[in-house]
Structure formats: C-alpha cells, structure tokens
Design a protein around this motif. Structure first.
Motif, PDB file in Angstrom:
ATOM      1  N   PRO A  40     169.859 -24.503  53.769  1.00  0.00           N
ATOM      2  CA  PRO A  40     171.103 -24.057  54.392  1.00  0.00           C
ATOM      3  C   PRO A  40     171.619 -22.807  53.704  1.00  0.00           C
ATOM      4  O   PRO A  40     171.138 -22.429  52.633  1.00  0.00           O
TER       5      PRO A  40
ATOM      6  N   PRO B 174     169.055 -27.803  49.174  1.00  0.00           N
ATOM      7  CA  PRO B 174     169.680 -29.122  48.983  1.00  0.00           C
ATOM      8  C   PRO B 174     169.110 -29.832  47.755  1.00  0.00           C
ATOM      9  O   PRO B 174     168.060 -29.464  47.239  1.00  0.00           O
TER      10      PRO B 174
ATOM     11  N   THR C 178     184.000 -32.068  54.077  1.00  0.00           N
ATOM     12  CA  THR C 178     182.979 -31.012  54.159  1.00  0.00           C
ATOM     13  C   THR C 178     182.128 -30.904  52.905  1.00  0.00           C
ATOM     14  O   THR C 178     180.899 -30.802  52.983  1.00  0.00           O
TER      15      THR C 178
ATOM     16  N   LYS D 123     178.078 -31.490  52.908  1.00  0.00           N
ATOM     17  CA  LYS D 123     177.083 -30.483  52.529  1.00  0.00           C
ATOM     18  C   LYS D 123     176.078 -31.052  51.537  1.00  0.00           C
ATOM     19  O   LYS D 123     174.901 -30.681  51.549  1.00  0.00           O
TER      20      LYS D 123
ATOM     21  N   TRP E 126     174.639 -34.652  53.703  1.00  0.00           N
ATOM     22  CA  TRP E 126     174.196 -34.507  55.098  1.00  0.00           C
ATOM     23  C   TRP E 126     173.828 -33.047  55.345  1.00  0.00           C
ATOM     24  O   TRP E 126     174.373 -32.387  56.229  1.00  0.00           O
ATOM     25  N   PRO E 127     172.890 -32.477  54.572  1.00  0.00           N
ATOM     26  CA  PRO E 127     172.560 -31.058  54.709  1.00  0.00           C
ATOM     27  C   PRO E 127     171.722 -30.777  55.951  1.00  0.00           C
ATOM     28  O   PRO E 127     170.970 -31.635  56.412  1.00  0.00           O
ATOM     29  N   SER E 128     171.868 -29.599  56.472  1.00  0.00           N
ATOM     30  CA  SER E 128     171.045 -29.159  57.595  1.00  0.00           C
ATOM     31  C   SER E 128     169.768 -28.540  57.078  1.00  0.00           C
ATOM     32  O   SER E 128     169.784 -27.715  56.164  1.00  0.00           O
TER      33      SER E 128
ATOM     34  N   ASP F 284     175.273 -23.626  57.915  1.00  0.00           N
ATOM     35  CA  ASP F 284     176.163 -24.321  56.984  1.00  0.00           C
ATOM     36  C   ASP F 284     176.317 -25.796  57.327  1.00  0.00           C
ATOM     37  O   ASP F 284     177.104 -26.500  56.716  1.00  0.00           O
ATOM     38  N   GLY F 285     175.580 -26.279  58.304  1.00  0.00           N
ATOM     39  CA  GLY F 285     175.609 -27.698  58.677  1.00  0.00           C
ATOM     40  C   GLY F 285     176.444 -28.006  59.886  1.00  0.00           C
ATOM     41  O   GLY F 285     176.309 -29.083  60.481  1.00  0.00           O
TER      42      GLY F 285
ATOM     43  N   PHE G   1     174.549 -28.925  63.095  1.00  0.00           N
ATOM     44  CA  PHE G   1     173.885 -30.220  62.940  1.00  0.00           C
ATOM     45  C   PHE G   1     174.898 -31.343  63.121  1.00  0.00           C
ATOM     46  O   PHE G   1     174.674 -32.291  63.885  1.00  0.00           O
ATOM     47  N   TRP G   2     176.013 -31.251  62.421  1.00  0.00           N
ATOM     48  CA  TRP G   2     177.041 -32.285  62.518  1.00  0.00           C
ATOM     49  C   TRP G   2     177.620 -32.363  63.925  1.00  0.00           C
ATOM     50  O   TRP G   2     177.903 -33.445  64.426  1.00  0.00           O
TER      51      TRP G   2
END
Length: 228
Positions: A50, A55, A92, A96, A99-101, A108-109, A112-113
């Motif tokens: 990301p 990560p 947030t 991060k 639950w990282p993308s 920045d995720g 995905f979220w």
C-alpha cells in the motif's frame, strides 16, 4: 378527508417498513477470512505494498462475509448505503495495520474497505452498521493470533512445506474451531497457504463450528508457507 389522510399515511408506513425488511437481509453466520500476504504477493497479478509501505509479516483481514447454511451468500444488499470513510475515522490506523490492501494499484486501503462493506457488510445491516462491521472484524482478529498459533506448532513462514492436516490441527488447537484452509499456487505451481476461514455467529461476536465449508480451491497434502 381525515380518513383519507390516515389511509395514505398508514400505506406509506407499510411501504417504508417493507423497504427496510428488503434491505435488512437475513443470514445464518459469517466467514471471517484472513490472508497471508506472502502467498498473495508472489502471484503474477499483485502489487502488494500500500502507499503507506510494506505491511507487517502477519495475516491480514480479507473480510467478514455473511453466509447461509446452504452454502450460498447474499451480496450488494443496500446500494443506498455506500461506504463512508468518516464512519470509521477512529479505526483507520488499526485498519491499515490489520486490514491492509495488497491489490493493484497500490492504495491506502479505502477502495478495498469500500468493496468489502458494499458487497458483504451491507448484507449484515440487520445487526451491524458500518462502524460496527469493521470494529467487529478487528475484534475477531484480536481473538485469535493465527501467525503465533502456527509458530507455536512449529509452522513458520520460511518457504518450507507443511502438511495440510498439521496446519488445520494447529489452527483448531489455537482457536478451538475447525478452519477451512484455502490455497493458491506460486509461479512454480506449488500449493501454498493463502487464506484461513473461521466461522462466526450472526452477531459477529463469537467463533463457531462452520455449518458448511466454502467451495474454494483445494490444497495439496503438502503446503508451502512462503516468507514475506
């Protein structure tokens, strides 16, 4: 005139109630899915990092997915309730990390979220609003430390191969419940540990035995656990 007004008012209330019922999908349980970044990142279609950087070498949340006991699942249940970043502003930093993308292009995720909420989270609105949905997912991750559970059993992310049964047994011992293990293949065609599914009750609070397992890609008897 008053009677007519009352009739129209009551009719509107009934229509609104029916609308709410249609949006509030019923479901039986959740799959709580975590993925190993090393097994995602060595595939051909990934960026992995990301915009905030690489990560941690840990299992990351993929999603919390409402399901039915017959193996089917609802999706995209409420187009009128899109993802709202401000609803999870206090989560947030934790998101991060947990639950990282990993998808392309690096982000920045938020995308995905947003996808996870709109496809899966909106189908749990009968019990969870957006903030509760993501908070519940973070809480579940904290209940079971998958990486430490595997390490305790001598299963390390070092590129070595381990038996599928030993991985299942380790997760079951650490969580108290039978997992579903999903594999993908690296560029050499080796079966590798990709995702671990555990089942959660409809309140998104407690792990349970899975009523049914998903029909994902089956693993070989020996599974590589790649480094990251």
């Amino acid at each position: 005139m008053n009677y007519r007004f009352c009739y129209v008012f009551i009719k509107l209330l009934i229509i609104q109630s029916m609308s709410v019922l249609c949006v509030s999908e019923s479901f039986d349980f959740f799959y709580f899915v975590q993925q190993w970044p090393g097994s995602y990142c060595d595939t051909k279609h990934s960026c992995c990092y990301p915009t905030s950087g690489k990560p941690a070498a840990d299992f990351g949340i993929h999603g919390l997915w409402p399901n039915y006991n017959d193996g089917t699942y609802p999706s995209y249940c409420d187009s009128n309730n899109p993802f709202n970043e401000s609803e999870i502003s206090d989560l947030t930093n934790s998101m991060k990390k947990s639950w990282p993308s990993l998808a392309c292009p690096s982000s920045d995720g938020l995308s995905f979220w947003s996808h996870e909420w709109e496809k899966h989270g909106t189908c749990s609105e009968s019990v969870l609003n957006e903030h509760d949905y993501f908070q519940a997912s973070l809480n579940l991750k904290n209940q079971v430390d998958l990486l430490q559970t595997l390490k305790t059993a001598g299963i390390e992310p070092n590129g070595e191969s381990y038996s599928l049964e030993s991985i299942k047994d380790a997760v079951e011992k650490g969580s108290g419940y039978t997992p579903w293990i999903e594999c993908n293949t690296d560029r050499s065609g080796n079966s590798q540990l990709y995702q671990i599914y555990l089942c959660v009750d409809a309140s998104a609070s407690n792990f349970i035995e899975c009523p049914v397992f998903p029909k994902g890609k089956k693993c070989g008897s020996q599974i590589e656990f790649p480094s990251f």
